[in-house]
Write a protein that holds these residues in place. Structure first.
Motif, PDB file in Angstrom:
ATOM      1  N   THR A   1       0.833  -1.207   0.000  1.00 21.02           N
ATOM      2  CA  THR A   1       0.000   0.000   0.000  1.00 21.02           C
ATOM      3  C   THR A   1       0.869   1.260   0.000  1.00 21.02           C
TER       4      THR A   1
ATOM      5  N   SER B   1       2.671   4.138  -2.892  1.00 23.39           N
ATOM      6  CA  SER B   1       2.060   4.904  -3.994  1.00 23.39           C
ATOM      7  C   SER B   1       1.494   4.000  -5.082  1.00 23.39           C
ATOM      8  N   SER B   2       2.229   2.952  -5.442  1.00 25.87           N
ATOM      9  CA  SER B   2       1.788   2.094  -6.551  1.00 25.87           C
ATOM     10  C   SER B   2       0.514   1.358  -6.176  1.00 25.87           C
TER      11      SER B   2
ATOM     12  N   ARG C   1       0.752  -4.038   5.069  1.00 26.00           N
ATOM     13  CA  ARG C   1       1.662  -4.185   6.210  1.00 26.00           C
ATOM     14  C   ARG C   1       1.698  -2.880   7.003  1.00 26.00           C
ATOM     15  N   THR C   2       1.843  -1.764   6.263  1.00 26.24           N
ATOM     16  CA  THR C   2       1.861  -0.456   6.925  1.00 26.24           C
ATOM     17  C   THR C   2       0.931   0.482   6.168  1.00 26.24           C
TER      18      THR C   2
ATOM     19  N   LYS D   1       7.343   9.091   4.988  1.00 24.52           N
ATOM     20  CA  LYS D   1       7.320   8.135   3.876  1.00 24.52           C
ATOM     21  C   LYS D   1       6.742   8.952   2.746  1.00 24.52           C
ATOM     22  N   ARG D   2       7.090   8.628   1.525  1.00 22.91           N
ATOM     23  CA  ARG D   2       6.575   9.398   0.396  1.00 22.91           C
ATOM     24  C   ARG D   2       5.054   9.515   0.504  1.00 22.91           C
TER      25      ARG D   2
ATOM     26  N   GLY E   1       7.259  -2.367  -4.171  1.00 18.41           N
ATOM     27  CA  GLY E   1       8.296  -1.345  -4.202  1.00 18.41           C
ATOM     28  C   GLY E   1       9.632  -1.774  -4.785  1.00 18.41           C
TER      29      GLY E   1
ATOM     30  N   TRP F   1      11.718   3.268   2.577  1.00 16.98           N
ATOM     31  CA  TRP F   1      12.737   3.017   1.548  1.00 16.98           C
ATOM     32  C   TRP F   1      13.729   4.158   1.449  1.00 16.98           C
TER      33      TRP F   1
HETATM   34  P1  NA7 Z   1       6.713   1.538  -1.743  1.00 17.03           P
HETATM   35  O1  NA7 Z   1       6.353   2.915  -1.429  1.00 17.03           O
HETATM   36  O2  NA7 Z   1       8.040   1.022  -1.254  1.00 17.03           O
HETATM   37  O3  NA7 Z   1       5.559   0.603  -1.160  1.00 17.03           O
HETATM   38  C1  NA7 Z   1       5.722  -0.781  -1.091  1.00 17.03           C
HETATM   39  C2  NA7 Z   1       4.589  -1.361  -0.285  1.00 17.03           C
HETATM   40  O4  NA7 Z   1       4.744  -2.774  -0.248  1.00 17.03           O
HETATM   41  C3  NA7 Z   1       4.570  -0.894   1.150  1.00 17.03           C
HETATM   42  O5  NA7 Z   1       3.253  -0.785   1.575  1.00 17.03           O
HETATM   43  C4  NA7 Z   1       5.274  -2.033   1.862  1.00 17.03           C
HETATM   44  O6  NA7 Z   1       4.946  -2.147   3.216  1.00 17.03           O
HETATM   45  C5  NA7 Z   1       4.757  -3.208   1.104  1.00 17.03           C
HETATM   46  N1  NA7 Z   1       5.607  -4.369   1.224  1.00 17.03           N
HETATM   47  C6  NA7 Z   1       6.901  -4.494   0.858  1.00 17.03           C
HETATM   48  N2  NA7 Z   1       7.351  -5.735   1.131  1.00 17.03           N
HETATM   49  C7  NA7 Z   1       6.312  -6.400   1.682  1.00 17.03           C
HETATM   50  C8  NA7 Z   1       6.157  -7.711   2.174  1.00 17.03           C
HETATM   51  N3  NA7 Z   1       7.163  -8.585   2.174  1.00 17.03           N
HETATM   52  N4  NA7 Z   1       4.959  -8.064   2.687  1.00 17.03           N
HETATM   53  C9  NA7 Z   1       3.958  -7.173   2.696  1.00 17.03           C
HETATM   54  N5  NA7 Z   1       4.036  -5.910   2.241  1.00 17.03           N
HETATM   55  C10 NA7 Z   1       5.205  -5.544   1.745  1.00 17.03           C
HETATM   56  O7  NA7 Z   1       6.692   1.238  -3.306  1.00 17.03           O
HETATM   57  P2  NA7 Z   1       5.726   1.846  -4.409  1.00 17.03           P
HETATM   58  O8  NA7 Z   1       6.005   1.127  -5.660  1.00 17.03           O
HETATM   59  O9  NA7 Z   1       4.340   1.873  -3.938  1.00 17.03           O
HETATM   60  O10 NA7 Z   1       6.176   3.338  -4.540  1.00 17.03           O
HETATM   61  C11 NA7 Z   1       7.540   3.658  -4.778  1.00 17.03           C
HETATM   62  C12 NA7 Z   1       7.676   5.087  -5.204  1.00 17.03           C
HETATM   63  O11 NA7 Z   1       7.340   5.191  -6.578  1.00 17.03           O
HETATM   64  C13 NA7 Z   1       6.771   6.065  -4.570  1.00 17.03           C
HETATM   65  O12 NA7 Z   1       7.176   6.493  -3.342  1.00 17.03           O
HETATM   66  C14 NA7 Z   1       6.736   7.195  -5.566  1.00 17.03           C
HETATM   67  O13 NA7 Z   1       7.887   7.970  -5.429  1.00 17.03           O
HETATM   68  C15 NA7 Z   1       6.792   6.480  -6.843  1.00 17.03           C
HETATM   69  P3  NA7 Z   1       5.892  -1.422   4.343  1.00 17.03           P
HETATM   70  O14 NA7 Z   1       5.558   0.033   4.234  1.00 17.03           O
HETATM   71  O15 NA7 Z   1       7.311  -1.725   3.941  1.00 17.03           O
HETATM   72  O16 NA7 Z   1       5.497  -2.049   5.605  1.00 17.03           O
END
Ligand code: NA7
Length: 559
Positions: free
Chosen positions: A188, A190-191, A211-212, A330-331, A382, A495
Motif C-alpha cells: 500500500t 504509492s503504486s 503491512r503499513t 514516507k513518500r 516497491g 525506503w
Molecule cells: P513503496 O512505497 O516502497 O511501497 C511498497 C509497499 O509494499 C509498502 O506498503 C510495503 O509495506 C509493502 N511491502 C513491501 N514488502 C512487503 C512484504 N514482504 N509483505 C507485505 N508488504 C510488503 O513502493 P511503491 O512502488 O508503492 O512506490 C515507490 C515510489 O514510486 C513512490 O514512493 C513514488 O515515489 C513512486 P511497508 O511500508 O514496507 O510495511
C-alpha cells in the motif's frame, strides 16, 4: 583489457539508462561533441515510465511541472491533457523527446550494462553488457534511476501459485484484464494506492494486504484546460526558475507559518483548504511539519479524521489510518478514490501486522489465520531504491575495489555525484543528492547540467580524470546525515532509509537539505574550482603508459 576482450567500441561516454536522466545526458554530451553510447534494458526509452504500466499509474507531480525545461520550444509545443499525467502520456512525451532531438541513434535498447572496470593504465572504463558489447569509455555516467530495481519479496511458495502474478514495476505491455477475477494485492505504497481503485473497478473480488498504512491525499485529478496551459507557458521561464530554488523543485504553496502560530480553527481551515486543493502540497501547510513531531501530529490527525469520515466501516478505517510514522516521512501518496474503494462490498483489507503472510500456496495466499483464494496476485511491493540499480552492475574502481563493497555500510558520495576511488564515474540523482525528495526531472536537469559543465571544463583544460576526494566525501556524508537528523525523516523505517530491503544497511539515502540549497552548494563547489575533487591533466600521449603515483591537483575555472 586483453586482446581477447579488446573493446569493440571506443567512446567518450557510456550512459546507463534511457529514462529522463539518460536522454538529457545524451543531449548534453552531444552538445559537447562527445561520442556516447546509452544502454537501456527496456525495449523502449522511458525508464520508470516504461516499466510502470500498472492500472492507475500516474505521476504525483503536476504535468506542467513534471517535464523538461531545457528546451523552450519543447515546453511550449507539448500539450498535457490532465492535471497529473498518466504513465502512458509521460511515456509518449519521453518518446517525443527522443525523436525530436534525434537521440535514438546513440541508444542501444534491450541491453543491460553488467560490469564496468576502471583501467588504471588507460584511465578509462571498460564496460561490458549482457549482449556481449565491450566498450572503452572515458566517462561512465549512471542514469539508472532511483526506483528501477523492483522487489518481489521472498515469500515461500510463490513458484507454486497457479494463477498469474505481477509486479507493478514490471507490468505487462498488454493491458491485464481482471474482469471476474479474485485479486490479491500486496503493498500500500504509492503504486498500490493508485492501482487498487482501478483493479477494483474490474475484479470480482479484491483483497488488499497491508503491512503499513500510508497517508494519502486526494489528487482531484482533472483535465487541463487550454487556458491553464497558456497561463503556465506564458510564464514558464520565471516559474521554472522559482521551482529550482524551492526545497522540492516543485511550486507548492510553502507556508511561512508554524503550526502553533495559529489557533485551532485556523489550523483546521488551512488543512481543509489544502485537502481540497489536493496533492502533496498538503505537507507544506505549515513550515514545521517535517521538523516538529507535535506539529506533524496535528497534520497527521487531520488526515486520519478524513479517513474515518470517508471509510464507512470504523474497523477498516482504523486499519487504514497510519499511526506509526510521521506524515511525509514516507513518500506521501496522491490518490484517486483510494479510501472510498474500501466501501465497496467486494473489497476487503487484511492487516498483515495482525495476520502476517506465511506462504503463497497454489490457490492463493495463506496468512496466519486464513487462506485467501486468488486468480491473480499483484505485488505493489516497491523497489530496492536509490542504490539497487547500481548494485546490479559489477562496478570496480581503483585497485579493483567493488562499488558494492565500498558501499556495504551505506553509500558514500561527494554531492551525490561522485564517489572516491571511482574516477570519471558520475551519478545522476545518486545517493546523497535530493533526488527522490524532489520533482526528479528538476533534480535530473540540475545534475546533468552540472556534470556536463564539469566535463566541458575538463575538455577545455585538458583534464583527463576527475575524482572525488575522500575528505570531501566524508564531509558530505556527515552533512547529509546532520541535515537529515534535524528532520523527522530518520524516525521512520522507509525506503528512504533502505529499511524495506532485508539486510540493507540503514542509511538516510537522499539529501534532505532542499534542492535550492543543494544547487547553491554545487554552484559554490564550481566557483571554488571544483573544490573537493581531484583533477588530473591528460598525459603527454593519450592512452600511454600506466600512470603511477598520486594525482596532480589542478583546480580549474568555473566556466
Ligand atoms: P513503496 O512505497 O516502497 O511501497 C511498497 C509497499 O509494499 C509498502 O506498503 C510495503 O509495506 C509493502 N511491502 C513491501 N514488502 C512487503 C512484504 N514482504 N509483505 C507485505 N508488504 C510488503 O513502493 P511503491 O512502488 O508503492 O512506490 C515507490 C515510489 O514510486 C513512490 O514512493 C513514488 O515515489 C513512486 P511497508 O511500508 O514496507 O510495511
Amino acid at each position: 583489457m586483453s586482446a581477447a576482450t579488446s573493446p569493440s567500441r571506443i567512446v567518450d561516454a557510456v550512459v546507463v539508462g534511457a529514462g529522463f536522466a539518460g536522454l538529457y545526458m545524451l543531449y548534453r554530451l552531444r552538445e559537447l561533441g562527445m561520442t556516447t553510447r546509452v544502454f537501456e534494458a527496456g525495449d523502449g526509452v522511458g525508464g520508470t515510465w516504461y516499466w510502470n504500466r500498472y492500472p492507475g499509474a500516474r505521476c504525483d507531480v503536476e504535468s506542467m511541472q513534471y517535464s523538461y525545461s531545457f528546451s523552450p520550444e519543447l515546453q511550449q509545443e507539448w500539450e498535457w491533457t490532465e492535471r497529473y499525467p498518466q504513465q502512458e502520456e509521460i511515456l509518449r512525451y519521453i518518446n517525443h523527446v527522443a525523436d525530436r532531438f534525434d537521440l535514438r541513434r546513440d541508444i542501444q535498447l534491450e541491453t543491460r550494462v553488467t560490469a564496468a572496470t576502471w583501467d588504471e593504465g588507460q584511465q578509462r572504463w571498460n564496460v561490458t553488457t549482457d549482449r556481449g558489447d565491450q566498450l572503452s569509455a572515458r566517462y561512465l555516467i549512471s542514469a539508472a534511476g532511483c526506483l528501477s530495481a523492483g522487489r518481489v519479496p521472498e515469500i515461500e511458495g510463490l513458484e507454486s501459485f497457479q494463477g498469474q502474478w505481477y509486479h507493478t514495476g514490471n507490468w505487462p505491455h498488454q493491458p491485464v484484464d481482471f474482469s471476474g477475477q479474485r485479486v490479491g494485492i500486496i503493498g500500500t505504497g504509492s503504486s498500490g494506492i493508485q492501482a487498487i481503485p482501478q483493479i477494483a473497478k474490474q475484479a470480482r473480488q479484491v483483497t488488499v494486504f497491508q503491512r503499513t498504512p500510508n497517508f494519502s491525499i486526494p489528487a482531484w485529478n482533472r483535465p487541463l484546460s487550454p487556458e491553464q496551459q497558456k497561463e503556465w507557458k506564458a510564464r514558464y521561464p520565471q516559474l521554472r526558475e522559482q521551482a529550482r530554488n524551492t526545497r522540492s523543485g516543485i511550486l507548492y504553496d510553502y507556508s511561512q507559518r508554524g503550526t502553533f502560530e495559529v489557533d485551532e480553527p485556523e489550523r483546521q481551515r488551512e488543512y481543509e483548504r489544502r485537502w481540497e486543493r489536493g496533492g502533496a502540497n498538503y505537507t507544506h501547510a505549515f513550515n514545521d511539519i517535517f521538523f516538529d513531531r507535535a506539529a506533524n501530529d496535528q497534520a497527521a490527525e487531520f488526515v486520519r479524521s478524513k479517513i474515518r469520515s470517508i471509510v464507512k466501516d470504523p474497523a477498516v478505517a482504523a486499519k487504514l489510518a497510519p499511526t506509526d510514522h510521521a506524515i511525509g516521512t514516507k513518500r506521501i501518496c496522491v490518490d484517486t478514490d483510494y479510501y472510498t474503494t474500501f466501501n465497496l462490498p467486494h473489497v476487503s483489507l487484511v492487516d498483515l501486522k495482525a495476520s502476517p503472510i506465511e506462504a503463497i500456496v497454489p490457490g492463493g495466499i495463506r496468512t496466519a489465520d486464513a487462506t485467501h483464494e486468488f486468480d491473480s496476485i499483484v505485488f505493489a511491493t516497491g523497489y530496492d531504491a536509490v542504490t539497487g540499480s547500481l548494485d546490479r552492475i559489477a562496478i570496480r574502481g581503483r585497485d579493483g575495489l567493488a562499488l558494492k563493497q565500498k558501499w556495504a555500510d551505506g553509500p558514500r558520495t561527494y554531492l551525490g555525484i561522485m564517489t572516491a576511488g571511482f574516477p570519471n564515474l558520475f551519478f545522476i540523482t545518486g545517493p546523497g543528492s535530493p533526488s527522490v525528495l524532489t520533482n526528479v526531472v528538476v533534480a535530473i536537469e540540475q545534475h546533468v547540467d552540472w556534470i556536463a559543465r564539469c566535463l566541458q571544463s575538463m575538455q577545455q583544460r585538458h583534464i583527463e580524470v576527475a575524482e572525488a576526494r575522500t575528505d570531501a566525501e566524508d564531509q558530505w556524508v556527515d552533512h547529509v546525515n546532520e541535515v537529515a537528523d534535524k528532520t523527522l525523516f530518520p524516525t521512520t523505517a522507509s525506503w528512504y532509509t533502505g529499511a524495506n530491503v532485508p539486510g540493507k544497511r540503514r542509511v538516510f539515502l537522499p539529501y534532505v537539505g532542499g534542492l535550492g540549497n543543494y544547487t547553491a552548494i554545487c554552484e559554490q563547489v564550481v566557483a571554488d574550482g571544483y573544490r573537493g575533487m581531484r583533477l588530473d591533466p591528460v598525459p603527454a600521449v593519450e592512452g600511454a603508459a600506466p600512470r603511477t603515483g598520486g594525482n596532480v591537483s589542478a583546480p580549474i575555472d568555473a566556466t
